[in-house]
Design a protein around this motif. Structure first.
Motif, PDB file in Angstrom:
ATOM      1  N   ALA A  87       0.476  -0.275  -2.479  1.00 27.61           N
ATOM      2  CA  ALA A  87       1.859  -0.329  -1.984  1.00 27.61           C
ATOM      3  C   ALA A  87       2.038  -1.474  -0.993  1.00 27.61           C
ATOM      4  O   ALA A  87       3.046  -2.206  -1.034  1.00 27.61           O
ATOM      5  CB  ALA A  87       2.232   1.004  -1.345  1.00 27.61           C
ATOM      6  N   LEU A  88       1.075  -1.664  -0.099  1.00 23.56           N
ATOM      7  CA  LEU A  88       1.151  -2.766   0.862  1.00 23.56           C
ATOM      8  C   LEU A  88       1.008  -4.117   0.165  1.00 23.56           C
ATOM      9  O   LEU A  88       1.660  -5.095   0.562  1.00 23.56           O
ATOM     10  CB  LEU A  88       0.075  -2.602   1.929  1.00 23.56           C
ATOM     11  N   MET A  89       0.185  -4.180  -0.862  1.00 23.13           N
ATOM     12  CA  MET A  89       0.063  -5.420  -1.624  1.00 23.13           C
ATOM     13  C   MET A  89       1.404  -5.809  -2.232  1.00 23.13           C
ATOM     14  O   MET A  89       1.826  -6.977  -2.162  1.00 23.13           O
ATOM     15  CB  MET A  89      -0.991  -5.275  -2.722  1.00 23.13           C
ATOM     16  N   ARG A  90       2.087  -4.835  -2.798  1.00 21.65           N
ATOM     17  CA  ARG A  90       3.390  -5.126  -3.399  1.00 21.65           C
ATOM     18  C   ARG A  90       4.394  -5.553  -2.329  1.00 21.65           C
ATOM     19  O   ARG A  90       5.195  -6.467  -2.556  1.00 21.65           O
ATOM     20  CB  ARG A  90       3.889  -3.908  -4.168  1.00 21.65           C
ATOM     21  N   GLU A  91       4.322  -4.918  -1.174  1.00 23.86           N
ATOM     22  CA  GLU A  91       5.216  -5.281  -0.073  1.00 23.86           C
ATOM     23  C   GLU A  91       4.978  -6.722   0.380  1.00 23.86           C
ATOM     24  O   GLU A  91       5.923  -7.443   0.714  1.00 23.86           O
ATOM     25  CB  GLU A  91       4.995  -4.332   1.101  1.00 23.86           C
ATOM     26  N   ALA A  92       3.711  -7.154   0.390  1.00 23.88           N
ATOM     27  CA  ALA A  92       3.372  -8.504   0.838  1.00 23.88           C
ATOM     28  C   ALA A  92       3.526  -9.558  -0.252  1.00 23.88           C
ATOM     29  O   ALA A  92       3.412 -10.751   0.032  1.00 23.88           O
ATOM     30  CB  ALA A  92       1.932  -8.519   1.358  1.00 23.88           C
ATOM     31  N   GLY A  93       3.763  -9.134  -1.478  1.00 23.93           N
ATOM     32  CA  GLY A  93       3.904 -10.083  -2.576  1.00 23.93           C
ATOM     33  C   GLY A  93       2.590 -10.465  -3.228  1.00 23.93           C
ATOM     34  O   GLY A  93       2.522 -11.461  -3.957  1.00 23.93           O
ATOM     35  N   VAL A  94       1.551  -9.654  -3.032  1.00 24.44           N
ATOM     36  CA  VAL A  94       0.241  -9.946  -3.610  1.00 24.44           C
ATOM     37  C   VAL A  94       0.281  -9.770  -5.127  1.00 24.44           C
ATOM     38  O   VAL A  94       0.823  -8.786  -5.634  1.00 24.44           O
ATOM     39  CB  VAL A  94      -0.829  -9.028  -2.982  1.00 24.44           C
ATOM     40  N   ASN A  95      -0.309 -10.730  -5.836  1.00 28.77           N
ATOM     41  CA  ASN A  95      -0.369 -10.635  -7.297  1.00 28.77           C
ATOM     42  C   ASN A  95      -1.760 -10.898  -7.853  1.00 28.77           C
ATOM     43  O   ASN A  95      -1.964 -10.868  -9.068  1.00 28.77           O
ATOM     44  CB  ASN A  95       0.634 -11.608  -7.944  1.00 28.77           C
ATOM     45  N   SER A  96      -2.736 -11.163  -6.958  1.00 24.98           N
ATOM     46  CA  SER A  96      -4.068 -11.538  -7.425  1.00 24.98           C
ATOM     47  C   SER A  96      -5.113 -11.096  -6.405  1.00 24.98           C
ATOM     48  O   SER A  96      -4.998 -11.410  -5.217  1.00 24.98           O
ATOM     49  CB  SER A  96      -4.141 -13.065  -7.609  1.00 24.98           C
TER      50      SER A  96
ATOM     51  N   SER B 140      -8.545  -9.849   8.466  1.00 20.51           N
ATOM     52  CA  SER B 140      -8.140  -9.498   7.107  1.00 20.51           C
ATOM     53  C   SER B 140      -6.618  -9.401   7.050  1.00 20.51           C
ATOM     54  O   SER B 140      -5.935  -9.528   8.073  1.00 20.51           O
ATOM     55  CB  SER B 140      -8.766  -8.164   6.692  1.00 20.51           C
ATOM     56  N   VAL B 141      -6.096  -9.174   5.836  1.00 22.29           N
ATOM     57  CA  VAL B 141      -4.638  -9.032   5.703  1.00 22.29           C
ATOM     58  C   VAL B 141      -4.156  -7.778   6.423  1.00 22.29           C
ATOM     59  O   VAL B 141      -3.155  -7.806   7.137  1.00 22.29           O
ATOM     60  CB  VAL B 141      -4.247  -8.996   4.214  1.00 22.29           C
ATOM     61  N   VAL B 142      -4.879  -6.678   6.234  1.00 20.90           N
ATOM     62  CA  VAL B 142      -4.571  -5.436   6.952  1.00 20.90           C
ATOM     63  C   VAL B 142      -5.651  -5.264   8.019  1.00 20.90           C
ATOM     64  O   VAL B 142      -6.774  -4.858   7.721  1.00 20.90           O
ATOM     65  CB  VAL B 142      -4.551  -4.223   6.003  1.00 20.90           C
ATOM     66  N   PRO B 143      -5.359  -5.588   9.263  1.00 14.44           N
ATOM     67  CA  PRO B 143      -6.384  -5.536  10.305  1.00 14.44           C
ATOM     68  C   PRO B 143      -6.651  -4.109  10.778  1.00 14.44           C
ATOM     69  O   PRO B 143      -6.004  -3.152  10.332  1.00 14.44           O
ATOM     70  CB  PRO B 143      -5.774  -6.384  11.426  1.00 14.44           C
ATOM     71  N   HIS B 144      -7.602  -3.996  11.670  1.00 20.68           N
ATOM     72  CA  HIS B 144      -7.918  -2.680  12.225  1.00 20.68           C
ATOM     73  C   HIS B 144      -6.677  -2.006  12.794  1.00 20.68           C
ATOM     74  O   HIS B 144      -6.539  -0.773  12.747  1.00 20.68           O
ATOM     75  CB  HIS B 144      -8.971  -2.805  13.334  1.00 20.68           C
ATOM     76  N   ALA B 145      -5.761  -2.797  13.327  1.00 21.22           N
ATOM     77  CA  ALA B 145      -4.547  -2.241  13.932  1.00 21.22           C
ATOM     78  C   ALA B 145      -3.517  -1.817  12.906  1.00 21.22           C
ATOM     79  O   ALA B 145      -2.483  -1.234  13.274  1.00 21.22           O
ATOM     80  CB  ALA B 145      -3.935  -3.259  14.891  1.00 21.22           C
ATOM     81  N   GLY B 146      -3.757  -2.107  11.624  1.00 15.97           N
ATOM     82  CA  GLY B 146      -2.842  -1.670  10.577  1.00 15.97           C
ATOM     83  C   GLY B 146      -1.833  -2.721  10.178  1.00 15.97           C
ATOM     84  O   GLY B 146      -1.897  -3.886  10.596  1.00 15.97           O
ATOM     85  N   ALA B 147      -0.865  -2.296   9.366  1.00 19.16           N
ATOM     86  CA  ALA B 147       0.110  -3.232   8.805  1.00 19.16           C
ATOM     87  C   ALA B 147       1.202  -3.620   9.780  1.00 19.16           C
ATOM     88  O   ALA B 147       1.893  -4.630   9.573  1.00 19.16           O
ATOM     89  CB  ALA B 147       0.729  -2.634   7.539  1.00 19.16           C
TER      90      ALA B 147
END
Length: 685
Positions: free
Chosen positions: A45-54, A376-383
């Motif tokens: 779900a977060l990938m889709r929110e960020a526009g991730v496709n790969s 990372s894209v989703v850090p320890h602190a979250g989205a």
């Protein structure tokens, strides 16, 4: 389905492959095996929110897929592949051979590399295998075949990602098995041991060989090894690692001929031990990992140089940034977070310079393991964080500029020559100064050209140099006879060449060219250097034109060239320092010291004037400018990337639509501090 143009010589020139993403590839390394499955749905779900496709999947998963010798458990990978496909996310599936499982290392400890001191590397790291290990190769290829057969037809699969950063931790092995492979390599290369003795000059220190059986890897001796031996061992290591990549690739080709294959290069900071010029033709898509150095306040300059190197290796074709960081890494002495907006500027600088995708390491920040503090894209602190917001903004920007995909960077007017073989020769054996390397001068020249809005191609010396207004050969320690003739022809046909110190010194066997330095380039440059005078730490020299030199100086004589500047003081006072020679319709300039930043800028301005070089666009100094060109709706189109890395607005003159902001540029305008514009330019007349 689109047409995929293969870079591998043994594939048809055009082969139909599904491209790895719809638009720019965007995402990163995803390690779902580190997390409970309850997190996976949130991730997608977060990938889709960020526009991730790969996403890259399975890079270090061998021990979780083959849990014992020949015992495979695919369930978790089956489920995540299905979930990613359902979420519209393509998968670059790794062959997980970068991380041999613990059971394999304990059953066959002989697969681990041996250090120069004869110590076998223990389990606990990564890439813990010798490139020459037949046992490892056998197990690895079995794993590759198994994963290819299981997922080769999976609808989520877009690309094969072979192993990971080959040579990063296993660039050199000194085991007996490696020694045997090394002797075969040497005999294949030289044919006779007499030819080897002649090439390396083994009479020195009495290192004469009477049989190939006497050759050993350059293990620790307490002194220094022969430079020719060291250079060939570097070449052998590159070939051994390439051989492993090719073995995995051939399995993948046999089982899944319709899926392209790549592996991640590491072109960043200082060159490593692989000759990527030879590797580039063996991948279907040139892919690179790049991480900036936090201590460098102008790290975007090194990023730009490295990206231009990658584009040169790809022959100008679009390439993939398969790894970079959202913020801090974990392996530098002090791992500083990126400044606000730096994430986007870094990514878009790679895109500007020819990448058709930008992937991060990694998706979700690990809570355990040696990289637990790597961003990372989703850090320890979250989205709900700066990092995730900036990633999502970048994803939105990449969608706005989607029309740029598939275009190429416009051919530049200036080329900088870079040769991994020459870099390997430079670090093979003791040299007059530890401060001389293959990157520093090249990077300083590149920075000053970029600061003036001049676009640069970084290419191998064997490239076609015709059409470049200027060519720079910085610290090109090793040159071949073919390179010398190519440079001579380039100058005689009207080109403007700049060569810097410690270039042309050795042959392809790492033997010094006699008759005076710069060796093979001496006649073309019209100079003869008698002796090197390296400078001590903090020492400088002043030149008659007001320039300041660092690191290096030389006792130089004119042999047909004209002196543009002399040394003003010290032991070399009055001697030539910067020269120029005329050959045919062109010029060949020589710089015998490392110029400081201001002086490098003056040198570059002189070159720009002499060669008639024009900037990409009219702009304030410091605005990074790159132009990509291609077709849009059947019409020739150009896109101007303008990246402001400073804290002040910078002026730009351009005409067209900024795809990022949606606003129109009409002549003079500004790019705000920290901003990026991608301008679809009005047709140029």
């Amino acid at each position: 389905m689109t047409t995929f143009v293969s870079r591998s010589s043994d594939l048809p020139a055009e082969t139909s492959f599904p491209w790895i993403a719809d638009g720019f590839a965007f995402g990163g390394d995803y390690s779902p095996e580190q997390w409970p499955e309850s997190v996976w749905e949130e991730d997608i779900a977060l990938m889709r929110e960020a526009g991730v496709n790969s996403v890259n999947v399975g890079v270090f998963s061998w021990g979780l897929l083959e849990v014992a010798d020949g015992v495979f458990e695919w369930g978790w990978l089956d489920r995540i592949m299905d979930l990613l496909h359902a979420g519209g996310i393509g998968v670059n599936l790794a062959t997980p051979t970068a991380a041999p499982p613990i059971w394999l290392m304990q059953a066959h400890p002989e697969i681990a590399p041996v250090t120069q001191h004869g110590v076998r590397v223990a389990q606990g790291g990564r890439l813990g295998w010798s490139p020459s290990s037949a046992t490892f190769r056998r197990y690895a290829l079995r794993m590759v075949e198994a994963i290819a057969e299981r997922y080769g037809s999976h609808p989520a699969l877009r690309l094969w990602h072979v192993s990971n950063e080959l040579g990063n931790e296993n660039a050199h092995c000194y085991s007996d098995e490696t020694g045997a492979a090394w002797r075969v390599w040497l005999e294949t290369k030289f044919g006779t041991v007499d030819a080897l003795n002649d090439a390396w000059g083994t009479a020195f220190w009495g290192h004469h060989y009477t049989s190939f059986a006497q050759l050993q890897p350059p293990r620790f001796t307490g002194t220094s090894h022969n430079p020719g031996l060291l250079l060939d061992f570097e070449r052998f290591t590159s070939d051994a690692l390439l051989g492993h990549y090719l073995a995995e690739r051939e399995v993948l080709r046999r089982v899944t001929p319709a899926i392209p294959v790549t592996t991640n290069f590491m072109i960043q900071n200082h060159p490593n031990g692989l000759d990527y010029a030879g590797w580039a033709n063996e991948v279907d898509l040139v892919s690179n990992d790049h991480y900036t150095l936090g201590i460098d306040p102008e790290r975007h300059g090194e990023l730009a140089y490295s990206a231009d190197v990658v584009r040169g290796l790809s022959g100008g074709d679009p390439w993939l940034l398969i790894e970079h960081s959202t913020s801090a890494v974990n392996w530098q002495a002090r791992n500083r977070a990126k400044s606000p907006g730096e994430l986007g500027r870094n990514s878009l600088s790679h895109i500007a310079r020819g990448a058709d995708g930008a992937l991060f390491f990694q998706w979700r920040q690990s809570t355990a393991g040696s990289e637990q503090f790597h961003s990372s894209v989703v850090p320890h602190a979250g989205a709900q964080t700066k990092i995730f917001r900036e990633v999502a903004e970048l994803g939105a920007t990449l969608k706005k500029i989607r029309e740029v995909v598939g275009s190429r960077v416009e051919r530049s007017q200036v080329a900088i020559l870079a040769d991994y073989d020459a870099a390997m020769a430079l670090r093979s054996g003791a040299k007059p100064s530890i401060d001389v390397n293959s990157l520093d001068v090249a990077l300083s020249m590149h920075r000053e050209l970029t600061a003036r809005g001049v676009q640069v191609d970084v290419v191998h010396p064997a490239s076609d140099l015709s059409g470049y207004a200027a060519v720079i050969a910085p610290t090109l320690f090793l040159v071949t006879a073919a390179t010398v003739e190519a440079l001579r022809g380039y100058v005689e046909n009207g080109g403007h060449l700049v060569v810097t110190s410690f270039s042309g010194i050795v042959t392809e066997h790492n033997r010094v060219v006699e008759g005076g330095y710069p060796g093979a380039l001496r006649d073309l440059l019209g100079v003869r250097v008698e002796e090197f005078f390296p400078l001590f730490d903090g020492e400088t020299v002043t030149l008659s034109d007001g320039s300041t030199g660092t690191v290096w100086s030389e006792l130089l004589q004119l042999a047909g060239a004209e002196a543009l500047a002399h040394y003003s003081g010290g032991e070399l006072a009055g001697g030539p320092a910067v020269t120029v020679a005329v050959a045919g319709r062109g010029t060949a300039q020589y710089v015998s010291t490392h110029l400081d930043r201001r002086s490098t800028g003056v040198l570059i301005e002189g070159l720009i004037a002499r060669a008639g070089i024009t900037p990409v666009a009219s702009a304030d100094r410091g605005l990074e400018l790159v132009r990509r060109v291609g077709d849009r709706d059947g019409a020739s189109t150009s896109w101007l990337f303008a990246i402001n890395h400073t804290t002040a607005p910078l002026a730009l003159t351009a005409a067209g639509i900024d795809l990022v902001s949606g606003t129109r540029h009409e002549g003079a305008g500004v790019i705000a501090a920290g901003a990026v514009a991608v301008i679809r330019e009005d047709p140029r007349v």
